[in-house]
Each structure stands twice: as C-alpha cells, then as structure tokens.
Design an enzyme around this catalytic site. Structure first.
Site, PDB file in Angstrom:
ATOM      1  N   HIS A 171       0.820  -1.212   0.000  1.00  0.00           N
ATOM      2  CA  HIS A 171       0.000   0.000   0.000  1.00  0.00           C
ATOM      3  C   HIS A 171       0.858   1.269   0.000  1.00  0.00           C
ATOM      4  O   HIS A 171       2.015   1.255   0.456  1.00  0.00           O
ATOM      5  CB  HIS A 171      -0.950  -0.010   1.196  1.00  0.00           C
ATOM      6  CG  HIS A 171      -2.055  -1.018   1.069  1.00  0.00           C
ATOM      7  ND1 HIS A 171      -3.179  -1.007   1.849  1.00  0.00           N
ATOM      8  CD2 HIS A 171      -2.198  -2.061   0.194  1.00  0.00           C
ATOM      9  CE1 HIS A 171      -3.982  -2.007   1.492  1.00  0.00           C
ATOM     10  NE2 HIS A 171      -3.397  -2.664   0.489  1.00  0.00           N
ATOM     11  N   GLU A 199       0.774   3.995   1.740  1.00  0.00           N
ATOM     12  CA  GLU A 199       1.210   4.504   3.048  1.00  0.00           C
ATOM     13  C   GLU A 199       2.409   3.711   3.555  1.00  0.00           C
ATOM     14  O   GLU A 199       3.375   4.277   4.073  1.00  0.00           O
ATOM     15  CB  GLU A 199       0.076   4.394   4.076  1.00  0.00           C
ATOM     16  CG  GLU A 199      -1.207   5.101   3.678  1.00  0.00           C
ATOM     17  CD  GLU A 199      -2.190   4.204   2.926  1.00  0.00           C
ATOM     18  OE1 GLU A 199      -1.766   3.446   2.043  1.00  0.00           O
ATOM     19  OE2 GLU A 199      -3.389   4.288   3.222  1.00  0.00           O
ATOM     20  N   CYS A 247      -6.022   1.716   5.369  1.00  0.00           N
ATOM     21  CA  CYS A 247      -6.584   0.447   5.839  1.00  0.00           C
ATOM     22  C   CYS A 247      -6.023   0.151   7.237  1.00  0.00           C
ATOM     23  O   CYS A 247      -5.118   0.846   7.718  1.00  0.00           O
ATOM     24  CB  CYS A 247      -6.226  -0.675   4.866  1.00  0.00           C
ATOM     25  SG  CYS A 247      -4.502  -1.190   4.969  1.00  0.00           S
ATOM     26  N   CYS A 301      -2.147  -0.472   7.338  1.00  0.00           N
ATOM     27  CA  CYS A 301      -1.365   0.765   7.230  1.00  0.00           C
ATOM     28  C   CYS A 301      -1.553   1.631   8.468  1.00  0.00           C
ATOM     29  O   CYS A 301      -0.619   2.318   8.893  1.00  0.00           O
ATOM     30  CB  CYS A 301      -1.745   1.530   5.969  1.00  0.00           C
ATOM     31  SG  CYS A 301      -1.195   0.709   4.468  1.00  0.00           S
TER      32      CYS A 301
HETATM   33  N1  LIG Z   1      -5.352   3.124   1.974  1.00  0.00           N
HETATM   34  C1  LIG Z   1      -5.085   2.315   0.924  1.00  0.00           C
HETATM   35  C2  LIG Z   1      -6.040   1.434   0.460  1.00  0.00           C
HETATM   36  C3  LIG Z   1      -5.748   0.653  -0.629  1.00  0.00           C
HETATM   37  N2  LIG Z   1      -4.543   0.754  -1.218  1.00  0.00           N
HETATM   38  C4  LIG Z   1      -4.281   0.004  -2.443  1.00  0.00           C
HETATM   39  C5  LIG Z   1      -4.307  -1.457  -2.443  1.00  0.00           C
HETATM   40  C6  LIG Z   1      -4.778  -1.792  -3.834  1.00  0.00           C
HETATM   41  O1  LIG Z   1      -3.706  -1.666  -4.765  1.00  0.00           O
HETATM   42  C7  LIG Z   1      -5.778  -0.693  -4.099  1.00  0.00           C
HETATM   43  C8  LIG Z   1      -7.183  -1.055  -3.670  1.00  0.00           C
HETATM   44  O2  LIG Z   1      -7.754  -1.838  -4.671  1.00  0.00           O
HETATM   45  P1  LIG Z   1      -9.332  -1.964  -4.888  1.00  0.00           P
HETATM   46  O3  LIG Z   1      -9.822  -2.932  -3.853  1.00  0.00           O
HETATM   47  O4  LIG Z   1      -9.944  -0.599  -4.726  1.00  0.00           O
HETATM   48  O5  LIG Z   1      -9.451  -2.474  -6.282  1.00  0.00           O
HETATM   49  O6  LIG Z   1      -5.318   0.392  -3.347  1.00  0.00           O
HETATM   50  C9  LIG Z   1      -3.600   1.624  -0.733  1.00  0.00           C
HETATM   51  O7  LIG Z   1      -2.493   1.742  -1.281  1.00  0.00           O
HETATM   52  N3  LIG Z   1      -3.884   2.371   0.351  1.00  0.00           N
HETATM   53 ZN   LIG Z   2      -3.126  -0.118   3.655  1.00  0.00          ZN
END
Ligand SMILES: Nc1ccn([C@H]2C[C@H](O)[C@@H](COP(=O)(O)O)O2)c(=O)n1
Ligand SMILES: [Zn+2]
Length: 159
Positions: free
Chosen positions: A77, A79, A103, A106
């Site tokens: 992710h 973060e 999330c 993170c």
């Molecule tokens: N705070 C976050 C939440 C999610 N991510 C990333 C992880 C995945 O690459 C994407 C989420 O995928 P989705 O379920 O929307 O198709 O975003 C993050 O970096 N930071």
């Molecule tokens: Zn995360």
C-alpha cells in the site's frame, strides 16, 4: 511584488500525494501518500505497487477470483511504501497526506512509526471493517484525522 496566488501547504502536499498515485499500475485504485514533518518538510512519498523485484507484468492485478490470483496478497500500500521509503531518521510527530483513507494494516504502521496526523482525500471504503478498525486505532492512540477540503484550484502541468 510578492505573488499571492501560490498554493497552500495542504494543496502542495495533497497535490504530491495525487501526483504520486499516478505512478501506480493498479487499474482500479491508484493511491499516493506524502509524509511531511511538523515544519512542513517532505520526508517521503509512496504509491501502491508490487514489492520490489516482483514484476508488475507478471503479478496479478485482478480484484476477483482465487485469493492468490488477485492483487490483494501482494500489493504494497501507498502509506506503507512511504513509511518504508523513509530510510533515515524518525517519523515522530509527522503528518501523512493520503489520497485514500488508510486500511487497518497501514494504520498500524502509521501509529507505530510515530505519525500523528492523517490528512485524506477520499474515504470510499469507510463502510469496511478495515477502515472502521483504522478509525478506532487512530482514536485510541490520539492520531488526528482530517479530511482534505478541496479548493477546486486547477493546475495544469504540461509534461
Ligand atoms: N489506503 C489504501 C487502500 C488501498 N490501497 C491500495 C491497495 C490496492 O492496490 C488498491 C485497492 O484496490 P481496490 O480494492 O480498490 O481495487 O489500493 C492503498 O495503497 N492504500
Ligand atoms: Zn493499507
């Protein structure tokens, strides 16, 4: 005469977070993060992507299917990447600007690294248990959360 239409700190750091997100190979959700010191020095940036050495062309980017055939067990992710990209020094009392609310995994890394404020652009997964857990942990640990208020300023960068 001094110009007075310069961008604010919030616009600057959220802008860098949004620009960083443009490096993501994830076709569904691109996330960027920018970590800033108490005195507004940029400490680190990151975006969501596969771990170093895991080829973007070979790893799965799917959202559905068998767990191991999706991106979820692999993608790092934004973060976490920003925290890990900060090779030297402390993140104590820093702020993190993120384009998507963190999330729970993170959130734990943010808390443990000493970051004290989260400024976010979007909270599209607010109804998930993961984000609810993040908010509970931030509240318990005194990490301030603040939604970025869009200013609607448009900046054109011709690359
Ligand atoms: N705070 C976050 C939440 C999610 N991510 C990333 C992880 C995945 O690459 C994407 C989420 O995928 P989705 O379920 O929307 O198709 O975003 C993050 O970096 N930071
Ligand atoms: Zn995360």
């Amino acid at each position: 005469m001094k110009r007075n239409d310069y961008i604010s700190w919030d616009e600057y750091f959220m802008g860098i977070s949004l620009l960083s997100a443009q490096r993501s190979k994830d076709s569904h959700t691109q996330v960027g993060a920018c970590i800033v010191s108490q005195d507004n020095k940029i400490l680190s940036v990151g975006y969501n992507g596969m771990p170093t050495g895991c080829s973007d062309d070979e790893m799965p980017w799917d959202r559905n299917g068998e767990f191991l055939d999706t991106k979820y067990p692999f993608v790092c992710h934004a973060e976490l990447n920003a925290i890990l990209n900060h090779a030297a020094g402390s993140l104590q009392n820093a702020k993190i600007y993120v384009s998507l609310f963190p999330c729970n995994e993170c959130a734990k890394a943010i808390i443990q690294s000493g970051i004290k404020e989260v400024v976010y652009w979007e909270d599209k997964y607010a109804d998930t248990d993961g984000v609810k857990a993040s908010k509970k942990m931030f509240e318990l640990t005194g990490v301030k959360i603040r939604r970025y208020i869009p200013t609607n300023r448009e900046i054109t960068i011709r690359l």
